[in-house]
Write an enzyme that holds these catalytic residues in place. Structure first.
Site, short mmCIF file in Angstrom:
data_model
loop_
_atom_site.label_atom_id
_atom_site.label_comp_id
_atom_site.label_asym_id
_atom_site.label_seq_id
_atom_site.Cartn_x
_atom_site.Cartn_y
_atom_site.Cartn_z
N LYS A 21 -12.70 -1.31 -0.14
CA LYS A 21 -11.73 -0.17 -1.06
C LYS A 21 -12.62 -0.25 -2.29
O LYS A 21 -13.39 0.40 -2.45
CB LYS A 21 -10.49 -0.97 -1.01
CG LYS A 21 -9.80 -0.67 0.37
CD LYS A 21 -8.21 -1.08 0.19
CE LYS A 21 -7.60 -0.53 1.63
NZ LYS A 21 -7.47 -1.40 2.61
N SER A 55 0.85 -1.27 -0.05
CA SER A 55 0.01 0.09 -0.05
C SER A 55 0.67 1.27 -0.02
O SER A 55 0.39 2.34 -0.36
CB SER A 55 -1.06 0.06 1.00
OG SER A 55 -0.36 -0.09 2.48
N HIS A 69 -5.61 -4.16 -2.00
CA HIS A 69 -5.34 -3.08 -2.79
C HIS A 69 -5.24 -3.75 -4.37
O HIS A 69 -4.50 -2.90 -5.21
CB HIS A 69 -4.25 -2.20 -2.56
CG HIS A 69 -4.20 -1.25 -1.35
ND1 HIS A 69 -4.91 -0.08 -1.54
CD2 HIS A 69 -4.02 -1.29 -0.07
CE1 HIS A 69 -4.92 0.58 -0.41
NE2 HIS A 69 -4.19 -0.14 0.47
C1 LIG Z 1 -7.20 -1.80 3.75
C2 LIG Z 1 -6.56 -3.09 4.35
C3 LIG Z 1 -7.13 -4.22 4.89
C4 LIG Z 1 -8.00 -3.79 6.07
O1 LIG Z 1 -9.50 -3.90 5.19
P1 LIG Z 1 -10.81 -3.55 6.23
O2 LIG Z 1 -11.67 -4.27 5.53
O3 LIG Z 1 -10.87 -1.99 6.04
O4 LIG Z 1 -10.22 -4.13 7.63
C5 LIG Z 1 -6.28 -5.13 4.99
N1 LIG Z 1 -5.02 -5.63 4.38
C6 LIG Z 1 -4.62 -4.74 3.51
C7 LIG Z 1 -3.63 -5.05 2.89
C8 LIG Z 1 -5.29 -3.55 3.42
O5 LIG Z 1 -4.71 -2.49 2.47
#
Ligand SMILES: *Cc1c(COP(=O)(O)O)cnc(C)c1O
Length: 415
Positions: A249, A190, A218
């Site tokens: 996301k 990320s 992502h």
């Molecule tokens: C955003 C993210 C998460 C968390 O996701 P949520 O559903 O908001 O808990 C987990 N792992 C990665 C790699 C992320 O980028």
């Protein structure tokens, strides 16, 4: 009440330390839907401003898509607001299973289990899959939620240098004595936006008889020709054992996550994963909207194609303008500034120009690697991208950082 002076001053001091370290996080109030163009009140109390959003995970522009909102309304009307139960007591509606089946088909996996979030999927998965005789072998830059999930698991923990396949192989050789082994990685990292070398990882996994787990939060929905994720992008759709990902996301951005993979692993999660067993079910309104999202991205690749075009255009123009961009293909486009204060100053000036971005610095990224992480969306029109490029160029000129090398920027501003 025993909230003593001692306790109070302890927390006050901690907070002071956070402020003095320049690590205090302020929230900004958005007064509109999540979209390419948002209305923001920042700082709190300042006049409301229309700005272009370049820091959301709204990669496909589905967060406020009319069809998704309509599906959510319908789900709310037909299935109610909440279920007041965990899944295995009385919290499973047929639509939960429908969404799981659709996700399995989209991701090309045998089965899928929804979790309240991907953080919770990661919190539950490792403990279910592995025990003290087993090994977790993780990339050093995995997401914080994976780090926490690994802490909850008794298996032995090994890590390898970020995306360093020779080092991963060493760790696989070191752990030959373990019963089961799981290689653990993010799909798209990320902070740098780089994509995992999943083809190489799967090759090593086969050679050393290890399983492969990818967190594609992502990536799901837009990486790979059909947006299935990094396993599609790297040509190893049939070689990954388990994926975790988020609905929070690209897939509408509301809430929820899942474990998707080999059916025995998914069933083990259904039986034993603690965040699945002991936290409330994903609300029907979210499930109904997510079904619509998976339908939309299964039927057409238009949105991920536009995102890919937007990303190429933005990366190329930003590089041509002389900004120091971390190379890559993902819509995470880091603009490197190296110095924390510079990153904050540039972000503030860009806000004045109508571009909403955020500076990232230690401890979110390593010391001396401060940056502005821009994120491109399919919701961005050419005009939005051009506005951002123009603003970055203007502010870049102001700080005299255009066409400067890393060493030159550090010489001017420090690390
Ligand atoms: C955003 C993210 C998460 C968390 O996701 P949520 O559903 O908001 O808990 C987990 N792992 C990665 C790699 C992320 O980028």
């Amino acid at each position: 009440m025993a909230y003593s002076e001692k306790a109070k001053s302890f927390y006050e001091n901690e907070l002071k330390g956070i402020r003095q370290g320049g690590l205090f996080k302020e929230e900004r109030y958005i007064k509109s839907q999540q979209a390419a163009k948002i209305r923001v009140e920042y700082p709190i109390g300042a006049p409301i401003k229309d700005v272009l959003n370049f820091c959301a995970n709204n990669y496909l522009g589905l967060s406020s898509h009319p069809e998704v909102i309509a599906a959510a309304h319908k789900g709310l009307d037909e299935r109610g607001y909440g279920l007041s139960s965990v899944r295995f007591i009385c919290g499973t509606q047929d639509i939960h299973r429908e969404l799981e089946n659709k996700l399995s088909a989209f991701l090309g996996m045998e089965d899928t289990l929804l979790f309240p979030s991907c953080m919770e999927a990661n919190a539950g998965l490792f403990d279910v899959m592995l025990d003290k005789d087993d090994a977790m072998i993780a990339d050093r830059l995995v997401h914080a939620s994976i780090v926490d999930g690994m802490r909850l698991c008794k298996a032995q923990l090994y890590n390898y240098k970020h995306s360093d396949m020779a080092h991963l192989e060493e760790k696989l050789q070191e752990t030959q004595h373990c019963r089961l082994r799981l290689i653990i990685t993010d799909g798209v990292f990320s902070m740098d936006g780089d994509i995992v070398k999943l083809d190489k990882i799967c090759e090593l996994a086969e050679k050393y008889d290890a399983m492969v787990m990818v967190d594609d939060s992502h990536a799901t929905g837009f990486i790979g020709k059909h947006g299935r994720g990094t396993h599609e992008h790297c040509g190893v759709m049939d070689k990954v054992d388990v994926i975790t990902t988020t609905l929070g996301k690209a897939l509408g951005g509301a809430a929820g996550g899942c474990v998707s993979g080999k059916k025995e692993i998914v069933e083990m999660c259904r039986q034993r994963a603690r965040p699945y067993l002991f936290s409330n079910t994903v609300p029907p309104v979210v499930v109904a909207a997510a079904i619509k999202v998976v339908d939309l991205i299964s039927e057409s690749t238009d949105r991920r194609d536009k995102l890919e075009e937007n990303t190429k255009y933005f990366r190329e123009k930003m590089i041509n303008a002389g900004l120091d961009i971390k190379k890559g293909e993902s819509p995470i486009v880091p603009v490197m500034l190296y110095n924390a204060k510079l990153a904050q100053d540039v972000a503030r000036d860009l806000y004045e120009e109508g571009i909403y971005v955020v500076g990232f610095f230690f401890p979110v990224v390593p010391q001396g690697q401060a940056r502005i992480r821009t994120q491109i969306s399919a919701d961005h029109e050419k005009e939005h991208l051009d506005n951002a490029i123009t603003a970055f160029t203007k502010i870049g000129e102001k700080y005299k950082i255009l066409s400067k090398k890393k060493d030159e920027i550090i010489a001017m501003y420090g690390m």
